[in-house]
Design a protein around this motif. Structure first.
Motif, PDB file in Angstrom:
ATOM      1  N   GLY A 240     -22.016  37.364  -5.647  1.00 27.94           N
ATOM      2  CA  GLY A 240     -22.432  36.040  -5.222  1.00 27.94           C
ATOM      3  C   GLY A 240     -23.562  35.542  -6.110  1.00 27.94           C
ATOM      4  N   ASP A 241     -23.617  34.247  -6.316  1.00 26.00           N
ATOM      5  CA  ASP A 241     -24.662  33.679  -7.182  1.00 26.00           C
ATOM      6  C   ASP A 241     -26.060  34.056  -6.701  1.00 26.00           C
ATOM      7  OD1 ASP A 241     -23.047  32.304  -9.046  1.00 26.00           O
ATOM      8  OD2 ASP A 241     -22.758  30.647  -7.667  1.00 26.00           O
ATOM      9  N   ASP A 242     -26.288  33.979  -5.397  1.00 23.48           N
ATOM     10  CA  ASP A 242     -27.625  34.271  -4.875  1.00 23.48           C
ATOM     11  C   ASP A 242     -28.000  35.727  -5.104  1.00 23.48           C
ATOM     12  OD1 ASP A 242     -25.589  34.954  -3.076  1.00 23.48           O
ATOM     13  OD2 ASP A 242     -26.821  34.557  -1.300  1.00 23.48           O
ATOM     14  N   TYR A 243     -27.071  36.644  -4.855  1.00 27.34           N
ATOM     15  CA  TYR A 243     -27.351  38.067  -5.038  1.00 27.34           C
ATOM     16  C   TYR A 243     -27.660  38.375  -6.502  1.00 27.34           C
ATOM     17  CZ  TYR A 243     -26.709  43.153  -4.880  1.00 27.34           C
ATOM     18  OH  TYR A 243     -26.899  44.510  -4.994  1.00 27.34           O
ATOM     19  N   LEU A 244     -26.836  37.869  -7.401  1.00 26.47           N
ATOM     20  CA  LEU A 244     -27.011  38.190  -8.821  1.00 26.47           C
ATOM     21  C   LEU A 244     -28.277  37.565  -9.392  1.00 26.47           C
ATOM     22  CD1 LEU A 244     -23.342  37.841 -10.086  1.00 26.47           C
ATOM     23  CD2 LEU A 244     -24.671  39.937  -9.891  1.00 26.47           C
ATOM     24  N   GLN A 245     -28.566  36.337  -8.995  1.00 27.66           N
ATOM     25  CA  GLN A 245     -29.778  35.702  -9.509  1.00 27.66           C
ATOM     26  C   GLN A 245     -31.032  36.418  -9.008  1.00 27.66           C
ATOM     27  OE1 GLN A 245     -29.851  31.457  -8.922  1.00 27.66           O
ATOM     28  NE2 GLN A 245     -28.086  31.100 -10.246  1.00 27.66           N
ATOM     29  N   LYS A 246     -31.027  36.813  -7.746  1.00 30.26           N
ATOM     30  CA  LYS A 246     -32.177  37.535  -7.213  1.00 30.26           C
ATOM     31  C   LYS A 246     -32.332  38.891  -7.900  1.00 30.26           C
ATOM     32  CE  LYS A 246     -32.152  35.353  -2.656  1.00 30.26           C
ATOM     33  NZ  LYS A 246     -31.860  35.538  -1.206  1.00 30.26           N
ATOM     34  N   LYS A 247     -31.216  39.536  -8.181  1.00 26.64           N
ATOM     35  CA  LYS A 247     -31.271  40.843  -8.852  1.00 26.64           C
ATOM     36  C   LYS A 247     -31.763  40.692 -10.288  1.00 26.64           C
ATOM     37  CE  LYS A 247     -28.537  45.059  -9.538  1.00 26.64           C
ATOM     38  NZ  LYS A 247     -29.434  45.898  -8.727  1.00 26.64           N
ATOM     39  N   ALA A 248     -31.370  39.605 -10.941  1.00 22.08           N
ATOM     40  CA  ALA A 248     -31.728  39.410 -12.346  1.00 22.08           C
ATOM     41  C   ALA A 248     -33.138  38.869 -12.537  1.00 22.08           C
ATOM     42  CB  ALA A 248     -30.719  38.480 -13.008  1.00 22.08           C
ATOM     43  N   GLN A 249     -33.570  37.959 -11.621  1.00 20.91           N
ATOM     44  CA  GLN A 249     -34.843  37.281 -11.856  1.00 20.91           C
ATOM     45  C   GLN A 249     -35.757  37.232 -10.626  1.00 20.91           C
ATOM     46  OE1 GLN A 249     -33.154  33.598 -13.239  1.00 20.91           O
ATOM     47  NE2 GLN A 249     -32.987  32.713 -11.182  1.00 20.91           N
ATOM     48  N   GLY A 250     -35.310  37.813  -9.530  1.00 24.63           N
ATOM     49  CA  GLY A 250     -36.161  37.882  -8.359  1.00 24.63           C
ATOM     50  C   GLY A 250     -36.055  36.716  -7.399  1.00 24.63           C
ATOM     51  N   TYR A 251     -35.332  35.687  -7.759  1.00 21.28           N
ATOM     52  CA  TYR A 251     -35.171  34.513  -6.896  1.00 21.28           C
ATOM     53  C   TYR A 251     -33.873  33.817  -7.271  1.00 21.28           C
ATOM     54  CZ  TYR A 251     -36.848  32.074 -11.077  1.00 21.28           C
ATOM     55  OH  TYR A 251     -36.989  31.611 -12.357  1.00 21.28           O
ATOM     56  N   SER A 252     -33.412  32.937  -6.390  1.00 21.21           N
ATOM     57  CA  SER A 252     -32.167  32.217  -6.660  1.00 21.21           C
ATOM     58  C   SER A 252     -32.443  30.724  -6.786  1.00 21.21           C
ATOM     59  CB  SER A 252     -31.142  32.459  -5.547  1.00 21.21           C
ATOM     60  OG  SER A 252     -31.609  31.945  -4.322  1.00 21.21           O
ATOM     61  N   VAL A 253     -31.563  30.038  -7.493  1.00 16.42           N
ATOM     62  CA  VAL A 253     -31.674  28.591  -7.707  1.00 16.42           C
ATOM     63  C   VAL A 253     -30.371  27.967  -7.223  1.00 16.42           C
ATOM     64  CG1 VAL A 253     -32.109  26.758  -9.379  1.00 16.42           C
ATOM     65  CG2 VAL A 253     -33.102  29.037  -9.746  1.00 16.42           C
ATOM     66  N   PRO A 254     -30.286  27.563  -5.958  1.00 19.11           N
ATOM     67  CA  PRO A 254     -29.026  27.103  -5.372  1.00 19.11           C
ATOM     68  C   PRO A 254     -28.322  25.995  -6.141  1.00 19.11           C
ATOM     69  CG  PRO A 254     -30.646  27.481  -3.654  1.00 19.11           C
ATOM     70  CD  PRO A 254     -31.367  27.622  -4.957  1.00 19.11           C
ATOM     71  N   GLU A 255     -29.082  25.083  -6.721  1.00 19.73           N
ATOM     72  CA  GLU A 255     -28.431  23.982  -7.428  1.00 19.73           C
ATOM     73  C   GLU A 255     -27.715  24.430  -8.691  1.00 19.73           C
ATOM     74  OE1 GLU A 255     -32.937  23.710  -8.354  1.00 19.73           O
ATOM     75  OE2 GLU A 255     -31.622  24.196  -6.648  1.00 19.73           O
ATOM     76  N   SER A 256     -28.007  25.646  -9.137  1.00 18.03           N
ATOM     77  CA  SER A 256     -27.339  26.168 -10.340  1.00 18.03           C
ATOM     78  C   SER A 256     -26.122  27.020  -9.994  1.00 18.03           C
ATOM     79  CB  SER A 256     -28.321  27.007 -11.164  1.00 18.03           C
ATOM     80  OG  SER A 256     -28.620  28.235 -10.511  1.00 18.03           O
ATOM     81  N   PHE A 257     -25.851  27.237  -8.717  1.00 20.93           N
ATOM     82  CA  PHE A 257     -24.726  28.072  -8.321  1.00 20.93           C
ATOM     83  C   PHE A 257     -23.419  27.479  -8.826  1.00 20.93           C
ATOM     84  CE2 PHE A 257     -26.914  29.823  -4.216  1.00 20.93           C
ATOM     85  CZ  PHE A 257     -27.830  30.496  -5.008  1.00 20.93           C
ATOM     86  N   THR A 258     -22.566  28.320  -9.377  1.00 21.72           N
ATOM     87  CA  THR A 258     -21.254  27.878  -9.867  1.00 21.72           C
ATOM     88  C   THR A 258     -20.093  28.584  -9.180  1.00 21.72           C
ATOM     89  OG1 THR A 258     -21.341  29.510 -11.662  1.00 21.72           O
ATOM     90  CG2 THR A 258     -22.137  27.273 -12.156  1.00 21.72           C
ATOM     91  N   HIS A 259     -20.394  29.654  -8.423  1.00 22.23           N
ATOM     92  CA  HIS A 259     -19.319  30.412  -7.787  1.00 22.23           C
ATOM     93  C   HIS A 259     -19.494  30.612  -6.292  1.00 22.23           C
ATOM     94  CE1 HIS A 259     -17.880  31.162 -11.745  1.00 22.23           C
ATOM     95  NE2 HIS A 259     -16.985  32.042 -11.362  1.00 22.23           N
ATOM     96  N   GLY A 260     -20.632  30.265  -5.752  1.00 19.58           N
ATOM     97  CA  GLY A 260     -20.860  30.418  -4.333  1.00 19.58           C
ATOM     98  C   GLY A 260     -21.717  31.616  -3.988  1.00 19.58           C
ATOM     99  N   THR A 261     -22.235  31.611  -2.779  1.00 23.26           N
ATOM    100  CA  THR A 261     -23.104  32.679  -2.327  1.00 23.26           C
ATOM    101  C   THR A 261     -22.296  33.923  -1.979  1.00 23.26           C
ATOM    102  OG1 THR A 261     -22.950  32.022  -0.012  1.00 23.26           O
ATOM    103  CG2 THR A 261     -24.661  30.954  -1.349  1.00 23.26           C
ATOM    104  N   SER A 262     -23.012  35.006  -1.754  1.00 20.51           N
ATOM    105  CA  SER A 262     -22.356  36.245  -1.335  1.00 20.51           C
ATOM    106  C   SER A 262     -21.567  36.029  -0.051  1.00 20.51           C
ATOM    107  CB  SER A 262     -23.405  37.346  -1.119  1.00 20.51           C
ATOM    108  OG  SER A 262     -24.045  37.681  -2.326  1.00 20.51           O
ATOM    109  N   ALA A 263     -22.174  35.325   0.895  1.00 22.51           N
ATOM    110  CA  ALA A 263     -21.499  35.078   2.173  1.00 22.51           C
ATOM    111  C   ALA A 263     -20.244  34.245   1.978  1.00 22.51           C
ATOM    112  CB  ALA A 263     -22.459  34.387   3.140  1.00 22.51           C
ATOM    113  N   GLN A 264     -20.320  33.226   1.116  1.00 25.69           N
ATOM    114  CA  GLN A 264     -19.161  32.368   0.868  1.00 25.69           C
ATOM    115  C   GLN A 264     -18.034  33.124   0.186  1.00 25.69           C
ATOM    116  OE1 GLN A 264     -21.309  29.302  -1.344  1.00 25.69           O
ATOM    117  NE2 GLN A 264     -20.873  27.813   0.268  1.00 25.69           N
TER     118      GLN A 264
END
Length: 280
Positions: A240-264
């Protein structure tokens, strides 16, 4: 997954061992940048966006491919056989589902490569991860992606790997239905934020189609075993975009999501698995 006795697809172009021209510049290698690689794969559903935008940074100006001596490991050969069997399963299922709707399914080709490859959407490094190119109707996979997925994300299991392949085949289904090309056409004239929202819809639908395939493959062949569904849902959550962004940089940027969240992503895959409904 129980794949004993299952056929292997012949729609495979094995380019392992081939190398791009001498101008090739691949930075880092997939092992060193696995999180970035998987984030790139998560963006890989739109080869127009991903391959074109990254090719200039990842690849130099070398022309053509050339063969060199290459001996795959036993693990890689087993993954190659597994991939051919999963592709065959997608052919069987989608041919049947298309026929039920009065349509004809034309299967994609699977291109196996290592390090870098030339596709109909441009040159690509292994660091972009698995991707589908509608221009040549091929899906491209460097098999090292699976071992790195296991090692660096803890997303493991044969059905988790099958989900990756089925997701890319899902993009091919979208292409055959006209969904993918229409979305890409609309995205080209929209703002980044609006284009990202369309991209999320495409990717979640490809996850859903991966679940639809698994549902019908299990009905046809009894392929799913205890624990398989949990493996795939875990993999969907970990890309999920949120999981990967948090793992890579410590936080997520929802407006940059291109594939959806882990839950989605997990919900879309689960929905396809449970209903098997096509079209969505």
């Amino acid at each position: 997954m129980d794949l004993n006795g299952r056929r292997e697809s012949r729609n495979v172009d094995d380019r392992r061992g081939r190398r791009m021209g001498t101008g090739l510049k691949v930075g880092g290698g997939i092992g060193a940048v696995i999180i970035a690689a998987i984030i790139a794969w998560v963006s890989g559903g739109s080869p127009l966006d991903v391959i074109t935008s990254n090719a200039g940074q990842l690849l130099g100006g070398g022309d053509g491919e050339y063969a060199q001596s290459y001996t795959p490991t036993a693990e890689e050969e087993e993954l190659a056989r597994f991939s051919r069997q999963i592709l065959a399963g997608t052919e069987d299922v989608w041919t049947k589902l298309f026929e039920e709707k009065g349509m004809q399914y034309e299967p994609p080709r699977l291109v196996l490569f290592n390090d870098a490859v030339r596709s109909g959407c441009g040159n690509a490094s292994a660091s972009v991860g698995p991707f589908y190119c509608s221009a040549d109707e091929c899906l491209y996979i460097d098999l090292s992606f699976f071992s790195n997925m296991r090692r660096d994300l803890g997303a493991d299991g044969d059905f988790a790997y099958a989900y990756v392949i089925a997701h890319e085949v899902g993009h091919h289904v979208q292409h055959l239905l006209g969904t993918l090309d229409d979305a890409h056409s609309r995205m080209s004239s929209l703002s980044e934020a609006d284009a990202n929202r369309i991209s999320v819809g495409l990717e979640l639908q490809a996850d859903y189609y991966a679940g639809v395939w698994a549902h019908h493959d299990n009905v046809m062949f009894g392929s799913l075993e205890p624990g398989d569904v949990e493996e795939a849902l875990d993999a969907a959550a970990k890309i999920g975009d949120d999981y990967l962004q948090k793992k890579a940089q410590g936080y997520s940027v929802p407006e940059s999501f291109t594939h959806g969240t882990s839950a989605q992503r997990s919900a879309a895959l689960r929905s396809g698995l449970s209903t098997g409904k096509f079209p969505q």
